[in-house]
Scaffold this motif. Structure first.
Motif, short mmCIF file in Angstrom:
data_model
loop_
_atom_site.label_atom_id
_atom_site.label_comp_id
_atom_site.label_asym_id
_atom_site.label_seq_id
_atom_site.Cartn_x
_atom_site.Cartn_y
_atom_site.Cartn_z
N GLU A 126 0.81 -1.21 0.00
CA GLU A 126 0.00 0.00 0.00
C GLU A 126 0.85 1.27 0.00
N PHE A 127 1.92 1.26 0.78
CA PHE A 127 2.73 2.48 0.93
C PHE A 127 3.97 2.50 0.05
N LEU A 128 4.20 1.44 -0.71
CA LEU A 128 5.42 1.33 -1.49
C LEU A 128 5.65 2.50 -2.46
N PRO A 129 4.65 2.98 -3.19
CA PRO A 129 4.94 4.05 -4.16
C PRO A 129 5.61 5.27 -3.54
N GLU A 130 5.19 5.67 -2.34
CA GLU A 130 5.80 6.86 -1.76
C GLU A 130 7.15 6.57 -1.12
N LEU A 131 7.42 5.32 -0.78
CA LEU A 131 8.73 4.97 -0.25
C LEU A 131 9.79 4.89 -1.34
N ARG A 132 9.38 4.84 -2.60
CA ARG A 132 10.31 4.69 -3.73
C ARG A 132 10.63 6.02 -4.41
N ARG A 133 10.47 7.12 -3.70
CA ARG A 133 10.64 8.43 -4.32
C ARG A 133 12.09 8.93 -4.33
N GLY A 134 13.03 8.06 -3.98
CA GLY A 134 14.43 8.47 -3.99
C GLY A 134 15.10 8.38 -2.64
N TRP A 135 14.34 8.48 -1.57
CA TRP A 135 14.85 8.30 -0.21
C TRP A 135 13.75 7.63 0.60
N GLY A 136 13.96 6.39 0.97
CA GLY A 136 12.97 5.68 1.76
C GLY A 136 13.64 4.67 2.68
#
Length: 265
Positions: A126-136
Motif C-alpha cells: 500500500e505504501f510502497l509508491p511513496e517509499l520509492r521516491r528516492g529516499w525511503g
C-alpha cells in the motif's frame, strides 16, 4: 550522531505499546513526524498522549492490518495528515497459535500467518509508491524465531522466517529506487507480549513471574548470555539507526538484538 531524519514522515505499526511505541518515541526524538497505528483507537490515543512530542508531530489512526480496505483507509488518513511517508516501521504482530505441531489446526496457522506475514505484505504494498521516491526506509520487526525456531510456536517462527525472506527480496527489488529495506530480530524483549507469556508460565508452574522469567531463561533460552529480558528502547535504537542517513550503506540486512540468544554466528 545526527541521524538525518529531521522532518521525515514515519509510519509505525503496532505502536500502542512495546517495540512499536518506543520506536515512535525514538523517531520523534530524532525530529521525525510520526503516524502511529494499532487496532484499538482508544488504546492508541492513550499511547499517543504518552509520547513526548511537539504539537502536531504525532498522528494516531487505528487500523486492522488484516483488512485491505482498512489499510487503504489508513493510507488515506496518513496522507491527509502528513503527506507521503518516508519511513515505514512494521512492528505489529502477535504470538499466534502455540502448542505441539500436531495440535495446531489450519485456523491457528491461518490467523498467525495473516497477522504476522500477510499484514506486513499488505501494508508495504500500500505504501510502497511513496517509499520509492528516492529516499525511503523500510524496517520489519522479525524475531530470533525466524532463524532459531522453537517447536511450540511454529506458526510464528514460519511467519517471521517469511518476513526475513520478504525483507531481503524487497531490498534487492527497490534499492535502486533509494528504498533501503532491512529487518531487526529481537529476542525476549520486555513487552506486553512477553509479559503475557511469563504470566501464563508462572500460573502453569505455580511460581512468581520473576521466577518464571528465570526458569525460562535457563531452560528455553540458554544462549541468551545477558540473562535478562531486553528493553524495547534497545531495539528501538537499532531501528532508528536503520531508518537514518547513518545507515545509508545498509540494505538487505537482519540485525539481531537478542542478547546472544541465537546460538550461531
Amino acid at each position: 550522531m545526527d541521524f538525518g531524519i529531521t522532518g521525515k514522515k514515519a509510519l509505525v505499526t503496532g505502536a500502542d505499546s512495546g517495540i512499536g511505541w518506543h520506536t515512535a518515541q525514538t523517531l520523534l526524538g530524532e525530529g521525525a513526524t510520526v503516524v502511529v497505528t494499532d487496532l484499538d483507537q482508544g488504546r492508541l490515543d492513550d499511547a499517543a498522549r504518552r509520547l513526548d512530542a511537539t504539537p502536531g508531530a504525532v498522528h494516531a489512526f487505528a487500523a486492522d492490518l488484516t483488512d485491505p480496505d482498512d489499510v487503504a483507509r489508513l493510507h488515506e488518513r496518513a496522507r491527509d495528515a502528513v503527506g507521503a511517508i518516508d519511513i515505514l516501521v512494521h512492528a505489529a504482530g502477535i504470538t499466534g497459535a502455540q502448542g505441539a505441531f500436531h495440535e495446531i489446526d489450519d485456523a491457528g496457522w491461518s490467523s498467525t500467518i495473516e497477522t504476522d506475514l500477510l499484514a506486513p505484505v499488505r501494508v508495504t504494498r500500500e505504501f510502497l509508491p511513496e517509499l520509492r521516491r528516492g529516499w525511503g526506509r523500510l524496517v520489519f520487526v522479525a524475531s530470533e524465531d525466524a532463524v532459531q525456531p522453537y517447536a511450540n510456536e511454529l506458526p510464528y517462527c514460519a511467519a517471521k522466517a517469511g518476513i526475513l525472506a520478504l525483507s531481503k527480496g524487497l531490498s534487492r527489488a527497490y534499492a535502486q529506487d533509494g528504498l533501503l529495506v532491512n529487518a531487526v530480530s529481537p529476542a525476549f524483549i520486555h513487552t506486553p507480549m512477553t509479559d503475557a507469556m511469563m504470566r501464563k508460565r508462572a500460573d502453569r508452574l505455580g511460581t512468581s513471574v520473576n521466577d518464571a522469567i528465570g526458569s525460562f531463561l535457563d531452560e528455553e533460552r540458554p544462549f541468551l548470555e545477558l540473562k535478562r529480558r531486553g528493553d524495547p528502547t534497545e531495539v528501538a535504537a537499532v531501528i532508528a539507526f536503520l531508518c537514518s542517513d547513518a545507515a545509508s550503506f545498509v540494505v538487505g540486512s537482519n540485525y539481531r538484538v537478542d542478547g546472544g540468544s541465537v546460538a550461531t554466528i
